[in-house]
Design a protein around this motif. Structure first.
Motif, PDB file in Angstrom:
ATOM      1  N   ALA A  48       0.501 -15.133 -11.847  1.00  0.00           N
ATOM      2  CA  ALA A  48       0.577 -14.447 -10.552  1.00  0.00           C
ATOM      3  C   ALA A  48       1.371 -13.169 -10.717  1.00  0.00           C
ATOM      4  O   ALA A  48       2.569 -13.204 -10.995  1.00  0.00           O
ATOM      5  N   ARG A  49       0.709 -12.051 -10.564  1.00  0.00           N
ATOM      6  CA  ARG A  49       1.393 -10.758 -10.626  1.00  0.00           C
ATOM      7  C   ARG A  49       0.917  -9.899  -9.479  1.00  0.00           C
ATOM      8  O   ARG A  49      -0.111 -10.170  -8.853  1.00  0.00           O
ATOM      9  N   PHE A  50       1.640  -8.847  -9.220  1.00  0.00           N
ATOM     10  CA  PHE A  50       1.390  -8.054  -8.025  1.00  0.00           C
ATOM     11  C   PHE A  50       1.025  -6.617  -8.384  1.00  0.00           C
ATOM     12  O   PHE A  50       1.550  -6.037  -9.336  1.00  0.00           O
ATOM     13  N   ILE A  51       0.115  -6.057  -7.571  1.00  0.00           N
ATOM     14  CA  ILE A  51      -0.279  -4.664  -7.702  1.00  0.00           C
ATOM     15  C   ILE A  51       0.573  -3.827  -6.751  1.00  0.00           C
ATOM     16  O   ILE A  51       0.690  -4.145  -5.564  1.00  0.00           O
ATOM     17  N   ASN A  52       1.194  -2.781  -7.277  1.00  0.00           N
ATOM     18  CA  ASN A  52       1.985  -1.842  -6.469  1.00  0.00           C
ATOM     19  C   ASN A  52       1.010  -0.857  -5.815  1.00  0.00           C
ATOM     20  O   ASN A  52       0.546   0.093  -6.439  1.00  0.00           O
ATOM     21  N   LEU A  53       0.676  -1.106  -4.551  1.00  0.00           N
ATOM     22  CA  LEU A  53      -0.375  -0.355  -3.881  1.00  0.00           C
ATOM     23  C   LEU A  53       0.122   0.990  -3.349  1.00  0.00           C
ATOM     24  O   LEU A  53       1.242   1.100  -2.849  1.00  0.00           O
ATOM     25  N   GLU A  54      -0.747   1.982  -3.430  1.00  0.00           N
ATOM     26  CA  GLU A  54      -0.509   3.283  -2.818  1.00  0.00           C
ATOM     27  C   GLU A  54      -1.676   3.578  -1.876  1.00  0.00           C
ATOM     28  O   GLU A  54      -2.836   3.361  -2.221  1.00  0.00           O
ATOM     29  N   ILE A  55      -1.362   4.054  -0.687  1.00  0.00           N
ATOM     30  CA  ILE A  55      -2.367   4.288   0.349  1.00  0.00           C
ATOM     31  C   ILE A  55      -2.801   5.746   0.347  1.00  0.00           C
ATOM     32  O   ILE A  55      -1.971   6.656   0.394  1.00  0.00           O
ATOM     33  N   HIS A  56      -4.114   5.947   0.271  1.00  0.00           N
ATOM     34  CA  HIS A  56      -4.661   7.306   0.324  1.00  0.00           C
ATOM     35  C   HIS A  56      -4.891   7.759   1.759  1.00  0.00           C
ATOM     36  O   HIS A  56      -4.613   8.899   2.117  1.00  0.00           O
ATOM     37  N   ASN A  57      -5.382   6.840   2.598  1.00  0.00           N
ATOM     38  CA  ASN A  57      -5.712   7.204   3.970  1.00  0.00           C
ATOM     39  C   ASN A  57      -5.735   5.938   4.822  1.00  0.00           C
ATOM     40  O   ASN A  57      -5.964   4.840   4.317  1.00  0.00           O
ATOM     41  N   SER A  58      -5.464   6.074   6.141  1.00  0.00           N
ATOM     42  CA  SER A  58      -5.526   4.921   7.042  1.00  0.00           C
ATOM     43  C   SER A  58      -5.670   5.405   8.481  1.00  0.00           C
ATOM     44  O   SER A  58      -5.524   6.593   8.768  1.00  0.00           O
ATOM     45  N   THR A 382      13.900  -0.095  -4.766  1.00  0.00           N
ATOM     46  CA  THR A 382      14.672   1.107  -5.071  1.00  0.00           C
ATOM     47  C   THR A 382      14.689   1.400  -6.567  1.00  0.00           C
ATOM     48  O   THR A 382      15.305   2.369  -6.999  1.00  0.00           O
ATOM     49  N   THR A 383      14.036   0.558  -7.375  1.00  0.00           N
ATOM     50  CA  THR A 383      14.062   0.749  -8.825  1.00  0.00           C
ATOM     51  C   THR A 383      12.927   1.660  -9.281  1.00  0.00           C
ATOM     52  O   THR A 383      12.952   2.854  -9.043  1.00  0.00           O
ATOM     53  N   LYS A 384      11.920   1.098  -9.917  1.00  0.00           N
ATOM     54  CA  LYS A 384      10.854   1.932 -10.492  1.00  0.00           C
ATOM     55  C   LYS A 384       9.520   1.781  -9.770  1.00  0.00           C
ATOM     56  O   LYS A 384       8.488   2.221 -10.274  1.00  0.00           O
ATOM     57  N   LEU A 385       9.526   1.177  -8.609  1.00  0.00           N
ATOM     58  CA  LEU A 385       8.276   0.970  -7.898  1.00  0.00           C
ATOM     59  C   LEU A 385       7.836   2.229  -7.163  1.00  0.00           C
ATOM     60  O   LEU A 385       8.659   3.008  -6.686  1.00  0.00           O
ATOM     61  N   HIS A 386       6.522   2.408  -7.063  1.00  0.00           N
ATOM     62  CA  HIS A 386       5.981   3.548  -6.334  1.00  0.00           C
ATOM     63  C   HIS A 386       6.022   3.280  -4.832  1.00  0.00           C
ATOM     64  O   HIS A 386       5.815   2.154  -4.382  1.00  0.00           O
ATOM     65  N   LYS A 387       6.276   4.320  -4.073  1.00  0.00           N
ATOM     66  CA  LYS A 387       6.143   4.212  -2.620  1.00  0.00           C
ATOM     67  C   LYS A 387       4.662   4.139  -2.267  1.00  0.00           C
ATOM     68  O   LYS A 387       3.811   4.684  -2.985  1.00  0.00           O
TER      69      LYS A 387
END
Length: 430
Positions: A48-58, A382-387
């Motif tokens: 089980a691992r997680f994808i660090n999602l980034e949103i292009h549009n909503s 607050t570490t290395k994850l993308h907003k």
């Protein structure tokens, strides 16, 4: 506390297993089961691992209902551009392993010393482990109850509502110390008592989230007034006859975990174009359902931090997506704008055909995130994850999410069929 008040507050009646103390599980079968599965969850990066999602549009600023939420992920956008020939190279997405999300200090202590080592911790930690051990001890009863609900013919409730109530009552609420939950009181034909035959009252309540200026609606289940659960009805199984399947099936005979790894190694597409296997069609990873889960996770994250800033600040707040056979987990930290989603569905049952045995690995993962304030890391974002980019895209409309609350009735909006009817018209003279 009176029994009447407990029911109003969302408490379940305590059964005999709740009388156990954590010491009673020393060197028990339940302790061994919990340790074995926790070790696999922490050490196996493929489980089980997680994808660090980034949103292009909503459409987050449109004030739409959760089931009308629209989100385009950056990874999806990049993949489309690559296929159109606008970019070269393979699109990338950041992956976060489970062990980096969990508070492994506490879990390592339990793995090394069992329940005796956990006793030194404060009550919230002890109570969190106690509910897991109690659930494992009584798991046969709970899986039997859920199985009866899934197999029974609906009478006073629709199938989806019955499943919602049953999973809330016999699964999610059983894995938090206070056993508090609420099913959306506006759900169609919500039964008053559990459909498994235990005759326990179903706890219903106001599960509304958001405002007219944000994504909004009623979530299916709210656990401990904090964690949203989105229940989706299972789709029809694909026929055993594969004659209509034109896809190659080179990896079809591989074990599920190995096949998942093969798909991951081939491409990063799985985070944006998840293919269901040939025997069933994925429900929780369907685009529309996924958009709803993401919208509820983001909106609930804001609502919870707005309400409980001192205790929930800088946590990744979980939201669950659930069918009768699968579970997904979405995490959102509204203060650091970090959005994570598990990369694949978790199997709820070891034997999906008969639904006789709940998968203990999935149960432990659900438990970990239901007790996230005790068992996951704070300030991870607050570490290395993308907003996610969600808050930046909203600009001045972000203020409405920072003000959103739970349990506030949202008046429905009627949309004018001719939006120009009440607009001043300016005639153009060529």
């Amino acid at each position: 506390m009176s029994e009447k008040y407990k029911k109003m507050a969302g408490y379940l009646n305590l059964d005999s297993t709740e009388q156990h103390s954590i010491k009673d599980f020393t060197e028990s079968k339940e302790e061994n089961t919990a340790q074995k599965n926790l070790e696999v969850i922490i050490t196996d990066p493929e489980l089980a691992r997680f994808i660090n999602l980034e949103i292009h549009n909503s459409n987050a600023e449109d004030g739409t209902c959760f089931n009308d939420a629209f989100i385009t992920l950056k990874s999806t956008h990049d993949l489309r551009r690559k296929r159109a020939g606008f970019i070269t190279g393979r699109p990338k997405c950041q992956v976060v392993e489970m062990k980096n999300i969990l508070d492994t200090n506490i879990l390592d202590v339990f793995l090394a010393g069992g329940v005796n080592a956990i006793e030194k911790y404060a009550e919230p930690v002890c109570q969190s482990f106690l509910v897991l051990l109690n659930f494992l001890k009584d798991m046969k009863n709970h899986e039997s109850a859920i199985g009866k609900i899934l197999d029974a013919i609906p009478k006073n409730a629709t199938k989806e509502t019955r499943i919602t109530a049953g999973l809330a009552h016999h699964l999610f609420s059983q894995l938090v110390p206070n056993k508090m939950y609420e099913v959306d009181k506006y759900a169609k034909q919500l039964p008053k008592t559990c459909a498994c035959g235990c005759n326990e009252d179903i706890c219903r309540g106001d599960t509304s989230l958001g405002s007219r200026r944000t994504w909004h609606g009623q979530v299916d289940v709210m656990v401990n007034h904090t964690i949203a659960v989105v229940i989706q009805n299972i789709k029809t199984n694909v026929d055993d006859d594969d004659s209509g399947d034109d896809e190659e099936d080179t990896d079809a005979n591989e074990p599920a975990r190995k096949q998942r790894k093969l798909e991951t190694d081939k491409s990063c597409d799985m985070c944006v174009e998840i293919k269901g296997n040939r025997r069933y069609e994925s429900v929780l990873l369907d685009v529309k359902v996924l958009n709803q889960i993401l919208a509820e996770a983001i909106t609930n994250g804001f609502a919870q931090v707005n309400k409980n800033n001192n205790t929930l600040s800088h946590f990744l707040i979980p939201t669950f997506g659930v069918t009768s056979d699968h579970v997904t987990v979405c995490l959102y930290d509204p203060e650091n704008d970090c959005l994570l989603h598990i990369d694949d569905e978790l199997e709820l049952w070891l034997d999906k055909g008969t639904r006789r045995n709940l998968d203990p690995e999935t149960i432990v993962i659900i438990w970990l995130f239901l007790n996230f304030t005790v068992l996951t890391k704070k300030n991870l974002a607050t570490t290395k994850l993308h907003k996610s980019g969600f808050q930046e895209s909203l600009k001045e409309n972000l203020m409405y999410y920072r003000e959103t609350k739970a349990k506030e009735k949202i008046a429905p909006q009627t949309i004018e069929a001719r939006p120009w009817k009440k607009i001043t018209k300016e005639f153009v003279h060529p």
